[in-house]
Design an enzyme around this catalytic site. Sequence first.
Site, short mmCIF file in Angstrom:
data_model
loop_
_atom_site.label_atom_id
_atom_site.label_comp_id
_atom_site.label_asym_id
_atom_site.label_seq_id
_atom_site.Cartn_x
_atom_site.Cartn_y
_atom_site.Cartn_z
N VAL A 48 -4.41 5.08 -1.21
CA VAL A 48 -5.24 5.82 -0.25
C VAL A 48 -6.13 4.88 0.55
O VAL A 48 -6.18 4.92 1.77
CB VAL A 48 -6.08 6.89 -0.97
CG1 VAL A 48 -7.04 7.57 0.00
CG2 VAL A 48 -5.18 7.91 -1.63
N PHE A 53 -4.22 13.78 2.02
CA PHE A 53 -3.00 14.54 1.73
C PHE A 53 -1.78 13.66 1.99
O PHE A 53 -0.77 14.12 2.53
CB PHE A 53 -2.95 15.81 2.58
CG PHE A 53 -4.11 16.74 2.35
CD1 PHE A 53 -4.13 17.62 1.30
CD2 PHE A 53 -5.22 16.69 3.19
CE1 PHE A 53 -5.21 18.46 1.08
CE2 PHE A 53 -6.31 17.54 2.99
CZ PHE A 53 -6.30 18.42 1.93
N CYS A 61 -0.37 12.28 -8.63
CA CYS A 61 -1.22 13.34 -8.06
C CYS A 61 -1.05 14.70 -8.72
O CYS A 61 -2.02 15.29 -9.19
CB CYS A 61 -0.95 13.47 -6.56
SG CYS A 61 -1.53 12.04 -5.61
#
EC number: 1.1.1.22
Length: 448
Positions: free
Chosen positions: A11, A158, A278
């Site tokens: 991320v 996302f 996740c």
Amino acid sequence: MRVCVIGTGYVGLVTGACLAYIGHDVICVDNNEAKVKLMSSGQSPIHEPGLPEVMQSAIAKGKITFTTDIAAGVTHGEILFIAVGTPALPDGQSDTRYVEAVARSIGEHLHDGYRVIVNKSTVPIGSGDWVRMIVMDGMAAQGGSSKAEFDVVSNPEFLREGVAVFDTFNPDRIVLGSSSDRALKLMQELYTNIINREFAEDKTLSPVPVVVTDINSAEMIKYAANAFLAVKISFINEVANVCDRVGADVVEVGRGIGLDSRIGQKFLQAGIGWGGSCFGKDVSALIHTADDYGYNTELLNACVKVNQQQRVLVVEKLQQVLKILKGKTIGLLGLTFKPDTDDMRDAPSITLIDQLSRLGAKVKAYDPIVSQSGMRDGFSNVIVETDAERLADGCDALILVTDWKQFKSLDYAKMVPLMANPVIIDARNFLDRASLETAGFKYVGMGR
């Protein structure tokens, strides 16, 4: 704008590199010196398509630097992203100690001016106020000398591994949670080029929707989105298991129900179940949060149970064909939890290796990324081969575990005579059944 991203995992690195690519001045902070040196040379420590090119472009333009000096990052950034890991603890809670350490360190180095502190890490619901408290504790450690102001924003990610760069420039939505108009205005300014699709593949689309809400709701959106997708996968796997018993084909069933606009085609591919860093972590965290507040999430509990059973079901299908697995050699096509990534976190292949080894089978594997990397020496109870034909040699069965696109074009006819028993379990319903059977394989799918 001046941006600091603390943490350079999937991320953090993708976020920092892409923001630099579109013109912001970015400092990425990580406490691993070797990793910082690697990234400074334009090399990505993770396998993510398109990321090295984005990094190298940003470096060439002088828009991104990498450092271990968090003080330099905090001083530089008007927007500070916390993007460190929040792995699951054994009881399902999120491990937030890295977020806590970063938040405290930010506070210790906030001396003056105004900052927006952004929770990019997936954090438990209610973490906005908690992070504010930790930052203020850090500021207090300065002995009251700090004149800085700050607001906390929740901006969940996302990103899908394997297409994370595409997702950054082409998001379905941007979620911003805060009670501060000042912070929200700065965040929307930060994302202006992306909102206006200036770097999107299809620039004719309407602007990216921006969901502006409170912090708790923003944090819940992230958990709810991943939980819903996990439930959808577990649902189609339940349907597949019924299809096996009644003689229906789940591929046709998924296609038929997916044409309903209320349902949609995505995440209706039956197989070995979900994995990665996740879904499992976020579903467990949501279950644990609900439990903290006296609510039993029966649907989410069932979702997790179905997913666990699905991995074992692949071994059961193998037993139905081969009967005794002791002394047999089983080859796994794919090791990573999904294609176009080198991520092995909660990969179904790990469960298969453990189960097959426990039953006395010899396990071999071939993966386009793992087989070509130094990772191949770090696996226990599995021989990692360098190509698919070496994998097939002497195998009593193959299991398609990861749906790498190159597995569709393998020369399976060449593999049949190399095998002791040409059986293939297609655990992703990914391969062409007719061509495999023509090549001489006994094909076994999931719910087919």
